[in-house]
Design a protein around this motif. Structure first.
Motif, PDB file in Angstrom:
ATOM      1  N   ALA A 211      29.971 103.151  -8.536  1.00 32.46           N
ATOM      2  CA  ALA A 211      30.864 101.963  -9.119  1.00 32.46           C
ATOM      3  C   ALA A 211      32.263 102.883  -9.087  1.00 32.46           C
ATOM      4  N   HIS A 212      31.955 104.371  -9.223  1.00 29.37           N
ATOM      5  CA  HIS A 212      32.958 105.611  -9.590  1.00 29.37           C
ATOM      6  C   HIS A 212      33.667 106.089  -8.183  1.00 29.37           C
ATOM      7  N   THR A 213      32.565 105.773  -7.190  1.00 32.55           N
ATOM      8  CA  THR A 213      32.435 106.245  -6.185  1.00 32.55           C
ATOM      9  C   THR A 213      32.979 105.168  -5.333  1.00 32.55           C
ATOM     10  N   MET A 214      32.732 104.181  -5.286  1.00 36.11           N
ATOM     11  CA  MET A 214      33.549 103.329  -4.382  1.00 36.11           C
ATOM     12  C   MET A 214      34.196 103.178  -4.190  1.00 36.11           C
ATOM     13  N   ARG A 215      35.434 102.639  -5.545  1.00 38.97           N
ATOM     14  CA  ARG A 215      36.734 102.433  -5.969  1.00 38.97           C
ATOM     15  C   ARG A 215      37.336 104.192  -5.675  1.00 38.97           C
ATOM     16  N   MET A 216      37.202 105.552  -5.752  1.00 39.02           N
ATOM     17  CA  MET A 216      37.570 106.199  -5.002  1.00 39.02           C
ATOM     18  C   MET A 216      37.653 106.115  -3.848  1.00 39.02           C
ATOM     19  N   LEU A 217      36.340 105.872  -2.758  1.00 36.64           N
ATOM     20  CA  LEU A 217      36.763 105.515  -1.108  1.00 36.64           C
ATOM     21  C   LEU A 217      37.553 104.681  -0.670  1.00 36.64           C
ATOM     22  N   ARG A 218      37.946 103.083  -1.397  1.00 39.24           N
ATOM     23  CA  ARG A 218      38.398 102.313  -1.064  1.00 39.24           C
ATOM     24  C   ARG A 218      39.956 102.570  -1.172  1.00 39.24           C
ATOM     25  N   ASP A 219      40.466 103.701  -1.823  1.00 41.40           N
ATOM     26  CA  ASP A 219      41.303 104.198  -2.069  1.00 41.40           C
ATOM     27  C   ASP A 219      42.133 105.357  -1.981  1.00 41.40           C
ATOM     28  N   TRP A 220      41.520 105.848  -0.294  1.00 40.56           N
ATOM     29  CA  TRP A 220      41.908 107.050  -0.159  1.00 40.56           C
ATOM     30  C   TRP A 220      41.817 108.187  -0.453  1.00 40.56           C
ATOM     31  N   GLY A 221      40.082 107.713  -1.554  1.00 39.94           N
ATOM     32  CA  GLY A 221      39.787 108.400  -2.079  1.00 39.94           C
ATOM     33  C   GLY A 221      39.829 109.201  -3.534  1.00 39.94           C
ATOM     34  N   GLN A 222      41.208 108.606  -3.972  1.00 35.26           N
ATOM     35  CA  GLN A 222      42.003 109.092  -5.114  1.00 35.26           C
ATOM     36  C   GLN A 222      41.125 108.881  -6.490  1.00 35.26           C
TER      37      GLN A 222
ATOM     38  N   ARG B  34      42.565 110.138  -9.667  1.00 37.21           N
ATOM     39  CA  ARG B  34      44.388 109.486  -9.692  1.00 37.21           C
ATOM     40  C   ARG B  34      44.827 109.859  -8.782  1.00 37.21           C
ATOM     41  N   LYS B  35      46.249 108.960  -8.659  1.00 35.77           N
ATOM     42  CA  LYS B  35      46.891 109.169  -7.925  1.00 35.77           C
ATOM     43  C   LYS B  35      47.968 110.554  -7.377  1.00 35.77           C
ATOM     44  N   TYR B  36      47.545 110.494  -5.521  1.00 38.88           N
ATOM     45  CA  TYR B  36      47.093 111.778  -5.183  1.00 38.88           C
ATOM     46  C   TYR B  36      46.617 113.064  -5.362  1.00 38.88           C
ATOM     47  N   HIS B  37      45.974 112.361  -6.280  1.00 36.65           N
ATOM     48  CA  HIS B  37      44.880 113.466  -6.189  1.00 36.65           C
ATOM     49  C   HIS B  37      42.971 112.667  -5.752  1.00 36.65           C
ATOM     50  N   HIS B  38      43.285 113.201  -4.319  1.00 34.98           N
ATOM     51  CA  HIS B  38      41.752 112.923  -3.273  1.00 34.98           C
ATOM     52  C   HIS B  38      40.590 114.147  -4.089  1.00 34.98           C
ATOM     53  N   VAL B  39      39.565 112.946  -4.400  1.00 34.42           N
ATOM     54  CA  VAL B  39      38.100 113.961  -4.295  1.00 34.42           C
ATOM     55  C   VAL B  39      37.260 113.575  -3.405  1.00 34.42           C
ATOM     56  N   LEU B  40      37.655 112.592  -2.855  1.00 37.64           N
ATOM     57  CA  LEU B  40      36.908 112.346  -1.659  1.00 37.64           C
ATOM     58  C   LEU B  40      37.261 112.097  -0.492  1.00 37.64           C
ATOM     59  N   LYS B  41      36.904 111.817   1.396  1.00 34.95           N
ATOM     60  CA  LYS B  41      37.776 111.427   1.748  1.00 34.95           C
ATOM     61  C   LYS B  41      36.985 110.333   1.844  1.00 34.95           C
ATOM     62  N   GLY B  42      38.303 109.501   1.917  1.00 37.23           N
ATOM     63  CA  GLY B  42      38.500 107.808   1.670  1.00 37.23           C
ATOM     64  C   GLY B  42      39.430 107.365   2.433  1.00 37.23           C
ATOM     65  N   TYR B  43      39.301 105.697   2.198  1.00 39.73           N
ATOM     66  CA  TYR B  43      39.535 104.636   3.610  1.00 39.73           C
ATOM     67  C   TYR B  43      40.516 103.923   2.152  1.00 39.73           C
ATOM     68  N   ASN B  44      41.895 103.316   3.135  1.00 37.76           N
ATOM     69  CA  ASN B  44      42.018 101.945   2.890  1.00 37.76           C
ATOM     70  C   ASN B  44      41.452 100.816   3.293  1.00 37.76           C
ATOM     71  N   TYR B  45      40.894 100.789   2.471  1.00 35.71           N
ATOM     72  CA  TYR B  45      39.991  99.128   1.862  1.00 35.71           C
ATOM     73  C   TYR B  45      40.207  98.716   0.643  1.00 35.71           C
ATOM     74  N   ARG B  46      41.177  98.435   0.198  1.00 39.54           N
ATOM     75  CA  ARG B  46      41.944  98.058  -1.258  1.00 39.54           C
ATOM     76  C   ARG B  46      42.620  96.201  -0.750  1.00 39.54           C
ATOM     77  N   MET B  47      42.018  95.668  -2.886  1.00 43.51           N
ATOM     78  CA  MET B  47      42.292  94.138  -1.060  1.00 43.51           C
ATOM     79  C   MET B  47      43.893  93.686  -2.192  1.00 43.51           C
ATOM     80  N   ASP B  48      43.957  92.861  -1.498  1.00 43.68           N
ATOM     81  CA  ASP B  48      45.815  92.245  -2.209  1.00 43.68           C
ATOM     82  C   ASP B  48      45.549  91.450  -3.403  1.00 43.68           C
ATOM     83  N   GLY B  49      47.049  91.618  -4.220  1.00 45.53           N
ATOM     84  CA  GLY B  49      46.693  91.200  -5.156  1.00 45.53           C
ATOM     85  C   GLY B  49      46.722  89.551  -4.382  1.00 45.53           C
TER      86      GLY B  49
END
Length: 369
Positions: free
Chosen positions: A204-215, A217-232
């Motif tokens: 769960a932790h990994t996938m939350r980071m991956l969906r939001d650019w691998g962050q 927290r903001k601007y701290h990119h731990v993984l090479k992620g993606y822009n897979y976020r859901m719209d509000g």
């Protein structure tokens, strides 16, 4: 005209609640992720009896991130079926891994569990069963094989919101479950959307980071992620609709029972509900060797139908590089030639079902209609 799907009828039945929820998001300006998405994640995880829900922008993204979280990458193999929507195989390819196909069981249309073990090689890392049309795959043998071989089980539940295997909702049976909220699904967004559920906090932790650019927290990119976020807005809409899902599911199941009763004595093959299954009928797919003629004549009578799916993935030109050929998966290929999906949505009326069934019977008997 009897539509294959009527999204407007469903919207009108809950219009006030939907409109209020959307306006709430507009006023909050939480357009990407935000409180409504977070609340929907928890609601949907609870519905699936899972610990975590991770909302994403599509069901395909859900599959992609699930595979990545499980460590699937270049050179690996993932066992799945060719009789599915192409996204199942595409997500495997996105990781650099190779889809390895196993034929379906001709009765359930889900993976033939007796064929899985012979497809396992030293490169196999996961099994990806598809709960097709709203019916679960036979999960106990899949999990037993996976345990013996040290494999991850990722459920493609894109068509199976609320389906149950031996009383347990799909999605949280394997290691990770993936859902789509494409508008036509049993639980559909008003746009695109997807969800991943799991009981594994590391996944769960990994996938939350991956969906939001691998962050982390903001601007701290731990993984090479993606822009897979859901719209509000989609989160808010789905949160409203989830409250009605069981009611709509029981409507679908009642419609299926009526179809069964009306056409079971014809030469058509109706869906078989497996003894372990709570089928939620994303589609109601009959079978006939004269499928194309049936579809044409129903269309002439103003009855819309669908075909899920006319070409198995292994015979699609885009996947020719996998090296499969016609005849490799005969049950999948025969189903692709014979299945026909009848109108199925919660708001379908008994009168509409009667008309569909009567026309089917007449066509099968060769009577002019």
């Amino acid at each position: 005209m009897i539509p294959f799907l009527d999204l407007k009828a469903q919207y009108l039945s809950i219009k006030d609640e939907i409109d209020t929820a959307v306006l709430k998001v507009l006023e909050s300006t939480q357009f990407v992720l935000g409180n409504e998405v977070t609340a929907f994640e928890q609601d949907f995880a609870d519905y699936c009896n899972a610990d975590d829900g991770i909302a994403v922008n599509t069901g395909t993204s859900a599959l992609h991130l699930a595979l990545l979280a499980a460590g699937i990458g270049a050179g690996d193999e993932v066992i799945t079926v060719p009789f599915t929507f192409v996204a199942t195989a595409a997500a495997i390819c996105y990781t650099g891994a190779k889809p390895v196909f196993v034929d379906i069981d001709p009765v359930s249309y889900t993976i033939d569990v007796t064929q899985i073990e012979k497809a396992i090689t030293e490169r196999t890392k996961a099994i990806l069963p598809v709960h097709l049309y709203g019916q679960p795959a036979d999960m106990e043998p899949i999990l037993e094989i996976a345990r013996r071989h040290g494999l991850t089980v990722i459920e493609d539940a894109a068509q199976a919101h609320g389906a149950e295997y031996k009383g347990q909702k799909v999605g949280a049976i394997g290691d990770i479950g993936c859902f789509s909220f494409y508008p036509g699904k049993n639980l559909g967004a008003y746009g695109e959307g997807g969800m991943i559920v799991t009981n594994n906090p590391e996944y769960a932790h990994t996938m939350r980071m991956l969906r939001d650019w691998g962050q982390e927290r903001k601007y701290h990119h731990v993984l090479k992620g993606y822009n897979y976020r859901m719209d509000g807005i989609q989160g808010a809409i789905l949160r409203v609709k989830l409250r009605y899902l069981e009611e709509w599911t029981e409507g679908r199941r009642a419609h299926a029972a009526k179809y069964d009763a009306l056409i079971k004595d014809s030469s058509l093959t109706v869906p078989t509900v497996m003894p372990y299954s709570r089928h939620v009928y994303h589609v109601y797919a009959i079978r006939s060797p004269q499928r194309d003629e049936l579809q044409q004549k129903l269309n002439e009578q103003g009855i819309q139908t669908g075909i899920h799916y006319p070409i198995p993935v292994h015979l699609q030109p885009a996947y020719a590089d996998l090296g499969y050929k016609p005849g490799d998966f005969p049950h999948s290929e025969l189903a692709a030639r014979e299945v026909l999906s009848l109108p199925m949505f919660a708001e379908l009326t008994p009168a509409q079902i009667n008309i569909v069934a009567e026309n089917l019977q007449n066509i099968v008997r060769g009577v002019a209609v």
